[in-house]
Scaffold this motif. Structure first.
Motif, PDB file in Angstrom:
ATOM      1  N   ARG A   1       5.502   3.172   2.001  1.00  0.00           N
ATOM      2  CA  ARG A   1       4.574   2.078   1.754  1.00  0.00           C
ATOM      3  C   ARG A   1       4.539   1.120   2.940  1.00  0.00           C
ATOM      4  N   ILE A   2       3.447   0.356   3.020  1.00  0.00           N
ATOM      5  CA  ILE A   2       3.344  -0.791   3.916  1.00  0.00           C
ATOM      6  C   ILE A   2       3.404  -2.014   3.023  1.00  0.00           C
ATOM      7  N   ARG A   3       4.325  -2.930   3.326  1.00  0.00           N
ATOM      8  CA  ARG A   3       4.541  -4.094   2.458  1.00  0.00           C
ATOM      9  C   ARG A   3       4.284  -5.388   3.219  1.00  0.00           C
TER      10      ARG A   3
ATOM     11  N   LEU B   1       6.622  12.354   8.562  1.00  0.00           N
ATOM     12  CA  LEU B   1       6.370  12.432   7.127  1.00  0.00           C
ATOM     13  C   LEU B   1       4.885  12.399   6.820  1.00  0.00           C
ATOM     14  N   VAL B   2       4.147  11.449   7.410  1.00  0.00           N
ATOM     15  CA  VAL B   2       2.720  11.344   7.108  1.00  0.00           C
ATOM     16  C   VAL B   2       1.944  12.538   7.656  1.00  0.00           C
ATOM     17  N   SER B   3       2.399  13.095   8.781  1.00  0.00           N
ATOM     18  CA  SER B   3       1.706  14.231   9.383  1.00  0.00           C
ATOM     19  C   SER B   3       2.016  15.525   8.635  1.00  0.00           C
ATOM     20  N   ARG B   4       3.294  15.743   8.352  1.00  0.00           N
ATOM     21  CA  ARG B   4       3.717  17.004   7.733  1.00  0.00           C
ATOM     22  C   ARG B   4       3.224  17.133   6.303  1.00  0.00           C
ATOM     23  N   LEU B   5       3.220  16.019   5.567  1.00  0.00           N
ATOM     24  CA  LEU B   5       2.798  16.064   4.170  1.00  0.00           C
ATOM     25  C   LEU B   5       1.346  15.634   3.966  1.00  0.00           C
ATOM     26  N   ASP B   6       0.656  15.308   5.065  1.00  0.00           N
ATOM     27  CA  ASP B   6      -0.743  14.887   4.993  1.00  0.00           C
ATOM     28  C   ASP B   6      -0.908  13.713   4.028  1.00  0.00           C
ATOM     29  N   LEU B   7      -0.115  12.670   4.258  1.00  0.00           N
ATOM     30  CA  LEU B   7      -0.133  11.521   3.369  1.00  0.00           C
ATOM     31  C   LEU B   7      -1.340  10.628   3.632  1.00  0.00           C
ATOM     32  N   GLY B   8      -1.804   9.988   2.589  1.00  0.00           N
ATOM     33  CA  GLY B   8      -2.888   9.027   2.711  1.00  0.00           C
ATOM     34  C   GLY B   8      -2.673   7.874   1.756  1.00  0.00           C
ATOM     35  N   ALA B   9      -3.297   6.732   2.044  1.00  0.00           N
ATOM     36  CA  ALA B   9      -3.197   5.567   1.164  1.00  0.00           C
ATOM     37  C   ALA B   9      -3.766   5.933  -0.203  1.00  0.00           C
ATOM     38  N   THR B  10      -3.006   5.645  -1.243  1.00  0.00           N
ATOM     39  CA  THR B  10      -3.357   6.091  -2.592  1.00  0.00           C
ATOM     40  C   THR B  10      -3.540   4.940  -3.565  1.00  0.00           C
ATOM     41  N   ALA B  11      -2.692   3.929  -3.488  1.00  0.00           N
ATOM     42  CA  ALA B  11      -2.770   2.818  -4.429  1.00  0.00           C
ATOM     43  C   ALA B  11      -2.165   1.575  -3.781  1.00  0.00           C
ATOM     44  N   MET B  12      -2.627   0.423  -4.241  1.00  0.00           N
ATOM     45  CA  MET B  12      -2.070  -0.844  -3.792  1.00  0.00           C
ATOM     46  C   MET B  12      -1.580  -1.626  -5.004  1.00  0.00           C
ATOM     47  N   THR B  13      -0.491  -2.353  -4.841  1.00  0.00           N
ATOM     48  CA  THR B  13      -0.007  -3.224  -5.897  1.00  0.00           C
ATOM     49  C   THR B  13       0.225  -4.617  -5.336  1.00  0.00           C
ATOM     50  N   GLY B  14       0.128  -5.616  -6.199  1.00  0.00           N
ATOM     51  CA  GLY B  14       0.410  -6.988  -5.809  1.00  0.00           C
ATOM     52  C   GLY B  14       0.951  -7.758  -6.997  1.00  0.00           C
ATOM     53  N   TYR B  15       1.811  -8.728  -6.743  1.00  0.00           N
ATOM     54  CA  TYR B  15       2.383  -9.528  -7.820  1.00  0.00           C
ATOM     55  C   TYR B  15       2.999 -10.789  -7.240  1.00  0.00           C
ATOM     56  N   THR B  16       3.319 -11.721  -8.130  1.00  0.00           N
ATOM     57  CA  THR B  16       4.001 -12.956  -7.754  1.00  0.00           C
ATOM     58  C   THR B  16       5.470 -12.823  -8.111  1.00  0.00           C
ATOM     59  N   ARG B  17       6.345 -13.131  -7.160  1.00  0.00           N
ATOM     60  CA  ARG B  17       7.790 -12.914  -7.349  1.00  0.00           C
ATOM     61  C   ARG B  17       8.576 -14.217  -7.200  1.00  0.00           C
ATOM     62  N   HIS B  18       9.555 -14.380  -8.069  1.00  0.00           N
ATOM     63  CA  HIS B  18      10.623 -15.368  -7.900  1.00  0.00           C
ATOM     64  C   HIS B  18      11.906 -14.576  -7.682  1.00  0.00           C
ATOM     65  N   ALA B  19      12.680 -14.951  -6.671  1.00  0.00           N
ATOM     66  CA  ALA B  19      13.864 -14.168  -6.297  1.00  0.00           C
ATOM     67  C   ALA B  19      15.098 -15.047  -6.224  1.00  0.00           C
ATOM     68  N   TYR B  20      16.213 -14.456  -6.656  1.00  0.00           N
ATOM     69  CA  TYR B  20      17.505 -15.139  -6.631  1.00  0.00           C
ATOM     70  C   TYR B  20      18.552 -14.224  -6.007  1.00  0.00           C
TER      71      TYR B  20
ATOM     72  N   THR C   1       0.860  -1.184   0.000  1.00  0.00           N
ATOM     73  CA  THR C   1       0.000   0.000   0.000  1.00  0.00           C
ATOM     74  C   THR C   1       0.893   1.230   0.000  1.00  0.00           C
ATOM     75  N   TYR C   2       0.707   2.086  -0.997  1.00  0.00           N
ATOM     76  CA  TYR C   2       1.535   3.281  -1.149  1.00  0.00           C
ATOM     77  C   TYR C   2       0.801   4.512  -0.641  1.00  0.00           C
ATOM     78  N   TYR C   3       1.563   5.376  -0.010  1.00  0.00           N
ATOM     79  CA  TYR C   3       1.024   6.619   0.551  1.00  0.00           C
ATOM     80  C   TYR C   3       1.565   7.799  -0.241  1.00  0.00           C
ATOM     81  N   ASP C   4       0.691   8.799  -0.434  1.00  0.00           N
ATOM     82  CA  ASP C   4       1.100   9.973  -1.203  1.00  0.00           C
ATOM     83  C   ASP C   4       0.277  11.165  -0.750  1.00  0.00           C
ATOM     84  N   THR C   5       0.652  12.345  -1.236  1.00  0.00           N
ATOM     85  CA  THR C   5      -0.095  13.551  -0.925  1.00  0.00           C
ATOM     86  C   THR C   5      -1.341  13.615  -1.812  1.00  0.00           C
ATOM     87  N   ARG C   6      -2.210  14.557  -1.515  1.00  0.00           N
ATOM     88  CA  ARG C   6      -3.414  14.725  -2.332  1.00  0.00           C
ATOM     89  C   ARG C   6      -3.065  15.056  -3.776  1.00  0.00           C
ATOM     90  N   ARG C   7      -1.957  15.760  -3.965  1.00  0.00           N
ATOM     91  CA  ARG C   7      -1.521  16.123  -5.322  1.00  0.00           C
ATOM     92  C   ARG C   7      -0.488  15.156  -5.877  1.00  0.00           C
TER      93      ARG C   7
END
Length: 268
Positions: A80-82, A144-163, A56-62
């Motif tokens: 973000r929260i991951r 950061l969240v208080s000063r910039l008034d951040l809010g949850a803006t978008a979520m992403t998800g995917y399947t990962r293989h890692a090496y 979940t990604y956080y961003d400003t209103r703009r």
């Protein structure tokens, strides 16, 4: 950040890396993974079928953080929260990571702290102080969240293989991300929400992360496979896919008809 904080026992993790991303067809993935497995080890947390990552990604209103990426600022960041694993199994006590990922010139820096999901939401959504043995970082996030008034803006998800690298390639990490999807509402991890494919289903993103430089054997492999470097952000893809802003020149769009028969929305 002070070096003594990194050495002290703490749940704060910090990474400084160079990152390169490639966009490939999914039918190239197995062949490329076979080549990678000759030199790298599979991440010990990665099962044969891969694992899920939800953020979940956080961003400003703009959408300040979005525009910093699009405009290519030398210093830019994201909050973000991951979560790793099955999002439907997430509870208040499920461990997640609160992360600040920033770019300084060409170096990507990631700092994160592990918290129970409920505490991560208290910190980022309700702007409440939580206790952690990485308190300075938690205070930075709260500021950061208080000063910039951040809010949850978008979520992403995917399947990962890692090496991960071994021997001369210690510090190298190569990941393959498929079924890249997202949404712009219902940000609770376990929500019965629909997710849109934000990268065409026939495409995968390969990320190469190195402490100093990408080894020559990989650049040679990329050249032999005709891999094309792309400037792509999954967060930006999600923002643009949902029409929060006009699509940028960096947007990966489905401009063919190969996926027309596939569903645009997924339940998982």
């Amino acid at each position: 950040m002070h070096g003594d904080r990194l050495r002290a026992p703490s749940r704060l993790h910090a990474f400084n890396r160079y990152e390169i991303k490639y966009l490939i067809d999914v039918d190239q993935v197995d062949r490329l993974r076979e080549e990678i497995e000759r030199r790298l080890d599979r991440d010990r947390h990665c099962p044969e079928e891969g694992y899920s990552i939800w953020s979940t990604y956080y961003d400003t209103r703009r959408l300040r953080f979005y525009w910093e990426k699009i405009e290519g600022l030398k210093f830019r960041r994201k909050l973000r929260i991951r979560h790793y694993g099955d999002r439907f199994a997430a509870t208040a006590e499920t461990p997640v990571y609160v992360e600040i990922k920033q770019r300084v010139n060409k170096v990507t820096q990631k700092r994160r702290v592990r918290l129970p999901y409920a505490e991560a939401l208290a910190l980022c959504d309700r702007r409440q102080m939580v206790e952690s043995d990485s308190q300075p970082f938690v205070e930075e996030v709260l500021d950061l969240v208080s000063r910039l008034d951040l809010g949850a803006t978008a979520m992403t998800g995917y399947t990962r293989h890692a090496y991960v690298g071994r021997d001369a390639d210690l510090g190298l990490r190569v990941t393959f991300d498929r079924r890249i999807r997202g949404r712009d509402r219902d940000f609770d991890l376990a929500a019965q929400a629909e997710n849109r494919l934000i990268v065409p289903a026939r495409k995968a993103i390969v990320e190469v992360k190195a402490n100093e430089r990408v080894p020559y054997w990989f650049t040679d492999l990329a050249a032999a496979q005709n891999l094309q470097v792309v400037r792509v952000s999954k967060y930006c893809q999600s923002v643009e896919a949902y029409g929060l802003v006009p699509r940028s020149i960096f947007h990966i769009s489905d401009d063919h008809h190969a996926d027309a028969h596939r569903p645009a929305y997924l339940k998982v």
